[in-house]
Design a protein around this motif. Structure first.
Motif, PDB file in Angstrom:
ATOM      1  N   ALA A  58      81.366 100.842  73.357  1.00 25.48           N
ATOM      2  CA  ALA A  58      81.265 100.987  74.931  1.00 25.48           C
ATOM      3  C   ALA A  58      81.779  99.519  75.742  1.00 25.48           C
ATOM      4  CB  ALA A  58      79.534 100.824  74.882  1.00 25.48           C
ATOM      5  N   ARG A  61      85.442 100.479  75.676  1.00 24.71           N
ATOM      6  CA  ARG A  61      85.750 102.056  76.235  1.00 24.71           C
ATOM      7  C   ARG A  61      86.683 102.837  75.317  1.00 24.71           C
ATOM      8  NH1 ARG A  61      85.664 101.080  82.885  1.00 24.71           N
ATOM      9  NH2 ARG A  61      83.714 100.134  82.956  1.00 24.71           N
ATOM     10  N   ASN A  64      84.287 108.416  74.200  1.00 17.78           N
ATOM     11  CA  ASN A  64      83.405 108.782  75.210  1.00 17.78           C
ATOM     12  C   ASN A  64      81.881 108.762  74.923  1.00 17.78           C
ATOM     13  OD1 ASN A  64      82.240 111.245  73.685  1.00 17.78           O
ATOM     14  ND2 ASN A  64      84.284 111.847  73.285  1.00 17.78           N
ATOM     15  N   SER A  65      81.123 108.793  76.042  1.00 20.25           N
ATOM     16  CA  SER A  65      79.482 108.260  75.966  1.00 20.25           C
ATOM     17  C   SER A  65      78.859 109.211  74.903  1.00 20.25           C
ATOM     18  CB  SER A  65      79.069 108.573  77.201  1.00 20.25           C
ATOM     19  OG  SER A  65      79.004 109.735  77.749  1.00 20.25           O
ATOM     20  N   ARG A  66      79.339 110.421  74.814  1.00 21.31           N
ATOM     21  CA  ARG A  66      78.498 111.419  73.903  1.00 21.31           C
ATOM     22  C   ARG A  66      78.773 111.013  72.600  1.00 21.31           C
ATOM     23  NH1 ARG A  66      76.322 116.039  74.508  1.00 21.31           N
ATOM     24  NH2 ARG A  66      77.271 116.437  76.616  1.00 21.31           N
ATOM     25  N   LEU A  69      76.721 107.849  71.726  1.00 24.80           N
ATOM     26  CA  LEU A  69      75.356 107.906  71.592  1.00 24.80           C
ATOM     27  C   LEU A  69      75.034 108.571  70.555  1.00 24.80           C
ATOM     28  CD1 LEU A  69      74.302 108.914  75.322  1.00 24.80           C
ATOM     29  CD2 LEU A  69      73.432 106.855  74.143  1.00 24.80           C
ATOM     30  N   TYR A 104      72.709 100.888  77.393  1.00 28.45           N
ATOM     31  CA  TYR A 104      73.761 101.627  77.530  1.00 28.45           C
ATOM     32  C   TYR A 104      73.426 102.877  78.222  1.00 28.45           C
ATOM     33  CZ  TYR A 104      78.119 104.445  76.307  1.00 28.45           C
ATOM     34  OH  TYR A 104      79.024 105.260  76.511  1.00 28.45           O
ATOM     35  N   THR A 105      72.392 103.573  78.073  1.00 27.83           N
ATOM     36  CA  THR A 105      72.351 104.650  78.793  1.00 27.83           C
ATOM     37  C   THR A 105      71.798 104.468  80.168  1.00 27.83           C
ATOM     38  OG1 THR A 105      69.863 104.506  77.768  1.00 27.83           O
ATOM     39  CG2 THR A 105      71.316 106.082  76.741  1.00 27.83           C
ATOM     40  N   LEU A 108      75.166 104.324  82.040  1.00 27.29           N
ATOM     41  CA  LEU A 108      75.463 105.670  82.165  1.00 27.29           C
ATOM     42  C   LEU A 108      74.678 106.464  83.177  1.00 27.29           C
ATOM     43  CD1 LEU A 108      75.762 106.864  78.430  1.00 27.29           C
ATOM     44  CD2 LEU A 108      77.626 106.321  80.150  1.00 27.29           C
ATOM     45  N   PHE A 181      69.766 110.292  80.717  1.00 22.61           N
ATOM     46  CA  PHE A 181      70.050 108.699  80.516  1.00 22.61           C
ATOM     47  C   PHE A 181      69.041 107.984  81.115  1.00 22.61           C
ATOM     48  CE2 PHE A 181      74.748 110.343  80.777  1.00 22.61           C
ATOM     49  CZ  PHE A 181      74.860 110.515  79.590  1.00 22.61           C
TER      50      PHE A 181
END
Length: 367
Positions: A58, A61, A64-66, A69, A104-105, A108, A181
């Motif tokens: 994270a 970067r 990706n976020s998916r 998570l 983190y969420t 997002l 999120f």
């Protein structure tokens, strides 16, 4: 890598990954972390590895976020929760994994919220409305057109319908992701407060900010009620003034379980558990309309009567828990107000002020 494993115990490999990260060798740190996670599936410290990988991905970067998570941060929480021991280290690990998932969420959520409120997105919404109007006009023309014209209109209508469907799908997905999120962040912050105290200040300030800014959203109020029920009230005491000051606002929605209901529930819980930290704030609100008779520009003072009534109602409820304390606090507050209202002159600055007889004869308060 196999040779590295033989030379170093697993904990040393974790520390080595952290060292790589500290030195800015992000790719090596992440790759080593991934290697360790694949080699050890059952060790309770695996949650630390997943958490670190997710955190590093994270921060850099690099994914990706998916992926972050679903493959790292959520599994870190699941593994930490599966460890049934209640020792201090295990509890700290659980608290930490919940915090990083929530943090983190939350980031997002903010990113999605900013996008939905951006000028670009608003322009896209206006364009969609324009396309909708254009589609309706084409459909009307299609109905009154000749057989030869219908083919052209059909193609244009289908193209516009396709564009609008794609736009609507994108909009819905963005809103669904944002809400998801937010729910993950609120739930993670709640667990963080329930399990440990390492992140109390950061989490309480953030979660209260989310409650206040999103008070009209039903699922936020439901999460708020759940958090109030499960989290110890002393954790909210640093914000007691700000929390109490939101009482009685008529703009916070209607219904039996609205934001005001949740807010009063929290203030009541704090007042029952910590009356000396909370009751004074309620008395300040209850005395909000008390303005000195000879006060200059008295009519210019704006009094929020909703706050006053909400505070008075709650104080009445609290009398069954701390009646004696509240009564004496009322006396003390009244004394201070009367002292503040006393007329003074500039030439009396260094002189001893004579108090009214009733103030001089007051019994000693037992606070």
């Amino acid at each position: 890598m196999q040779q590295l494993k033989l030379l170093h115990p697993r904990n040393n490999l974790i520390e080595e990954a952290k060292l790589f990260r500290a030195q800015g060798q992000n790719e090596m740190a992440i790759n080593l972390g991934i290697y360790i996670s694949k080699e050890n599936k059952t060790n309770e410290e695996t949650s630390d590895i997943y958490r670190l990988i997710g955190k590093w991905l994270a921060e850099t970067r690099s994914s990706n976020s998916r992926t972050i998570l679903e493959q790292y941060l959520k599994p870190a929480v699941s593994i930490a929760e599966d460890v049934k021991t209640a020792d201090k280290k295990a509890m700290e690990r659980r608290c930490q994994t919940h915090f990083h998932l929530a943090h983190y969420t939350d980031a997002l959520f903010r990113s999605h919220e900013e996008r939905l409120n951006s000028n670009e997105w608003q322009s896209a919404m206006r364009l969609r409305k324009h396309k909708t109007v254009e589609l309706e006009a084409l459909i009307k023309r299609f109905r009154s057109s000749t057989k030869g014209e219908k083919t052209d209109y059909t193609m244009k209508i289908q193209e516009l319908q396709k564009q609008l469907a794609m736009d609507k799908e994108e909009d819905q997905k963005l809103q669904d992701d944002r809400d998801n999120f937010l729910n993950l962040a609120l739930e993670g912050y709640k667990h963080c407060l329930v399990i440990g105290d390492k992140y109390d200040v950061r989490v309480v300030f953030r979660i209260v900010s989310l409650w206040f800014s999103l008070s009209s959203r039903k699922h936020v109020v439901n999460s708020m009620l759940s958090t109030i029920d499960e989290v110890q009230s002393f954790k909210f005491i640093p914000l007691v003034y700000q929390i109490a000051s939101r009482m009685g606002s008529s703009k916070d929605g209607q219904g039996p379980l609205n934001f005001q209901f949740a807010l009063v529930s929290l203030v009541k819980k704090m007042a029952i558990d910590h009356p000396y930290h909370t009751v004074l704030q309620l008395l300040a609100l209850a005395n909000g309309d008390r303005i000195k008779d000879k006060q200059r520009s008295r009519s210019s003072f704006v009094v929020d009567m909703d706050k006053k009534h909400a505070a008075e109602n709650l104080l009445n409820e609290l009398s069954s828990y701390h009646g004696a304390i509240i009564q004496q606090m009322r006396q003390m507050v009244d004394i201070y107000i009367r002292l503040a209202e006393m007329e003074t002159k500039k030439e009396d600055t260094n002189k001893r002020v004579t108090l009214p007889r009733d103030l001089r004869n007051l019994p000693v308060l037992e606070l």
